[in-house]
Write an enzyme that holds these catalytic residues in place. Structure first.
Site, PDB file in Angstrom:
ATOM      1  N   HIS A  64      38.206   5.828 -60.125  1.00 17.95           N
ATOM      2  CA  HIS A  64      36.745   6.329 -60.552  1.00 17.95           C
ATOM      3  C   HIS A  64      35.607   5.413 -59.984  1.00 17.95           C
ATOM      4  O   HIS A  64      34.639   5.924 -59.221  1.00 17.95           O
ATOM      5  CB  HIS A  64      36.444   6.479 -61.722  1.00 17.95           C
ATOM      6  N   GLU A 111      28.669   5.817 -56.193  1.00 21.82           N
ATOM      7  CA  GLU A 111      29.383   4.704 -56.584  1.00 21.82           C
ATOM      8  C   GLU A 111      28.525   3.291 -56.104  1.00 21.82           C
ATOM      9  O   GLU A 111      28.423   2.605 -56.919  1.00 21.82           O
ATOM     10  CB  GLU A 111      30.719   4.714 -56.520  1.00 21.82           C
ATOM     11  N   HIS A 115      26.552   1.470 -58.685  1.00 27.57           N
ATOM     12  CA  HIS A 115      27.247   0.301 -59.142  1.00 27.57           C
ATOM     13  C   HIS A 115      27.583  -0.838 -58.134  1.00 27.57           C
ATOM     14  O   HIS A 115      27.259  -2.067 -58.488  1.00 27.57           O
ATOM     15  CB  HIS A 115      28.658   0.626 -59.795  1.00 27.57           C
TER      16      HIS A 115
END
Length: 252
Positions: A64, A111, A115
């Site tokens: 993920h 992502e 992040h």
């Protein structure tokens, strides 16, 4: 002369303030933990209420994300460029697929921008390529699928206790994972296994994850992935409730 000195002093103060701002931002986003988050494609597709035909071929835990414990979208000008990870794409498509939007780069873009740009305060992760390569490396070293199978935790119509799963992972890695489920629908009494987090320190050594949701904010925050989920989301599994680990090839 006094007025000139005052102007000079004000200019000096402004320079100091401007120069100190980036270091303040970096300090605020200095993470101490990386969270390698695995999700079970079958659960994700069921949760999103989409057909997710590609999920059947992903009968293993996929990535993920790799999330630092501090910061989100730390550099909005540092945009994702798929050309920077061309050498990683064959592995990305296997271990980090977008089961909800196959054939696009949107998941990886999300992502990285949310992040990866925060993880990049570490020199070892300070490029798009380094970030995704490290996530793949950690994922392969962890080998979550093989460890669960080693302890006979496999997708099945039978139910597991949370301790069965947690102790299997803990006894092998010697750290506490964070295990998340989808809560049962009204009238049901079984939760569904969906996500497992394994944590690392800044030296990429395994460490305990915080088990309780309220102690680790933003760990279930990827709205891009869960954008269509209206009633359910991942949350820490309930100790008192059985867990269903759904087979990938089960009919929807």
């Amino acid at each position: 002369m006094a007025s000139l000195n005052l102007v000079a002093l004000l200019c000096f103060g402004l320079v100091v303030l401007v120069n100190s701002y980036p270091s303040f931002s970096r300090h605020e986003n200095q993470w101490t933990k990386l969270i390698l988050t695995h999700h079970w494609p079958k659960t994700l597709c069921t949760m999103e209420e989409v057909s997710c035909q590609t999920a059947d071929k992903f009968n293993y835990w996929t990535i993920h994300g790799l999330w630092p414990d501090k910061g989100q979208s730390c550099n909005r000008s540092w945009h994702f460029d798929v050309n920077d990870i061309k050498d990683l794409l064959p592995e990305m498509e296997i271990w980090w697929p977008d089961v909800l939007h196959p054939g696009t780069n949107e998941f990886w873009k999300h992502e990285w921008e949310k992040h990866g740009t925060c993880a990049a305060v570490a020199e070892s992760l300070n490029s798009e390529n380094k970030y995704f390569a490290k996530a793949l490396d950690l994922y392969k070293n962890v080998g979550l699928d093989s460890i669960l199978k080693k302890f006979n935790i496999v997708p099945s119509s039978k139910y597991y206790r949370l301790d069965d799963i947690r102790n299997s992972i803990g006894s092998f890695y010697k750290v506490k994972p964070k295990i998340q489920c989808v809560s049962p629908s009204q009238g049901e009494a079984v939760q569904t296994l969906g996500q497992i987090e394994i944590c690392f320190d800044k030296e990429y050594q395994l460490m305990d994850c915080v088990e309780y949701e309220e102690e680790l904010p933003n760990s279930i925050d990827d709205l891009f992935v869960f954008e269509s989920a209206q009633q359910s989301e991942f949350s820490v599994c309930d100790e008192s409730m059985p867990i269903y680990y759904p087979p990938a090839h089960e009919e929807y």
